[in-house]
Design a protein around this motif. Sequence first.
Motif, short mmCIF file in Angstrom:
data_model
loop_
_atom_site.label_atom_id
_atom_site.label_comp_id
_atom_site.label_asym_id
_atom_site.label_seq_id
_atom_site.Cartn_x
_atom_site.Cartn_y
_atom_site.Cartn_z
N PRO A 1 44.96 38.44 43.24
CA PRO A 1 45.56 39.77 43.16
C PRO A 1 45.66 40.41 44.55
CG PRO A 1 43.30 39.81 42.35
CD PRO A 1 43.63 38.38 42.58
N PRO A 2 46.51 41.44 44.69
CA PRO A 2 46.92 41.89 46.03
C PRO A 2 45.97 42.90 46.68
CG PRO A 2 48.10 43.14 44.39
CD PRO A 2 47.25 42.16 43.64
N TRP A 3 44.66 42.64 46.66
CA TRP A 3 43.70 43.58 47.22
C TRP A 3 42.91 42.91 48.34
CZ3 TRP A 3 45.13 47.97 45.26
CH2 TRP A 3 45.58 48.04 43.94
N THR A 4 42.63 43.68 49.40
CA THR A 4 41.99 43.10 50.58
C THR A 4 40.48 42.97 50.45
OG1 THR A 4 41.84 45.31 51.57
CG2 THR A 4 43.78 43.98 52.12
N THR A 5 39.87 43.62 49.47
CA THR A 5 38.41 43.56 49.30
C THR A 5 38.08 43.07 47.90
OG1 THR A 5 38.15 45.45 50.81
CG2 THR A 5 36.26 44.86 49.46
N ILE A 6 37.14 42.15 47.80
CA ILE A 6 36.69 41.64 46.52
C ILE A 6 35.17 41.66 46.48
CG2 ILE A 6 38.70 40.17 46.18
CD1 ILE A 6 37.03 37.78 47.12
N PHE A 7 34.60 41.47 45.30
CA PHE A 7 33.15 41.38 45.17
C PHE A 7 32.67 39.97 45.50
CE2 PHE A 7 33.65 45.07 42.21
CZ PHE A 7 32.82 45.95 42.91
N LYS A 8 31.44 39.89 45.97
CA LYS A 8 30.84 38.60 46.27
C LYS A 8 30.81 37.76 44.99
CE LYS A 8 26.72 36.46 48.25
NZ LYS A 8 25.36 36.71 48.82
N GLY A 9 31.23 36.51 45.10
CA GLY A 9 31.28 35.60 43.95
C GLY A 9 32.65 35.49 43.32
N GLU A 10 33.56 36.41 43.66
CA GLU A 10 34.93 36.34 43.13
C GLU A 10 35.80 35.47 44.03
OE1 GLU A 10 35.67 40.46 40.73
OE2 GLU A 10 36.02 40.52 42.89
N LYS A 11 36.93 35.03 43.47
CA LYS A 11 37.90 34.24 44.23
C LYS A 11 39.27 34.89 44.13
CE LYS A 11 35.70 29.70 43.68
NZ LYS A 11 35.88 28.29 43.23
#
Length: 261
Positions: free
Chosen positions: A22-32
Amino acid sequence: MWELTVLLLLATPEKPILSLHPPWTTIFKGEKVTLRCDGYHPLLLELRPISTLWYLGHLLLPSYKKSIEVHTPGVYRCQTRGAPVSDPIHLSVSNDWLILQVPYAAVFEGEPLVMRCRGWYDKTVYKLHYYHDGQPVRYFHSSANYTVPQARASDSGRYQCSGTMRIPVESAPMFSAKVAVTVQEARHAAAVRLLQVQSPRAPLRLGCGVHGPRAGGRGAGIVLVRGGYSHPQRPETQPMAATPGPRFSLGLGVHHRPGPR
């Protein structure tokens, strides 16, 4: 001379377009997330498949597919055979309770600016506030995106969100990290500036259009017509030299998730 210049430009492949899903620059640890590289392909058919090169900082990644899944923070680029290196995408990985997600692609004046405050693994965020340069700009009772329908240069700045979550009882207010957002000059203004630097020796018609796959504004181009030739040109035409080496560079770090209160 002009015809020769146009032919040389037409023979030069453009940068591949790197997109994030998805088009977001920040994700949570453990996500891909998935990175996709859409770019130049030779006109002649080849017996071997077209290779795609992937870079994380200056490190060459061991993949040659058109798209890859990643979870490591840093600066990503891609390159297709015979083309320059793509523009970068900066991916950040967070271990906080709240993250503010903003688009990876450029936002231009007149276009909508959308961001969302996301709770740890999609927990609902209550008493949600969005802040622009430290000032509250919008309040929601629970999780909702913040949208500026027509962004302006004054909408650039540092954004942040705060809210509470039930984990399992309602927590004290939590704050996301601040994220910088830049609203770029409108496309038509860039087109007018490009017209002003063209040589007046031959008639010139100028128009705006979309060239290639659109990835949040990355595929937009300027169409120049002079002497019967047209050439779609990207706003940035300077190729970036790829220098893969043994060095490993991470653009953004990993934040630590605070414990529940």
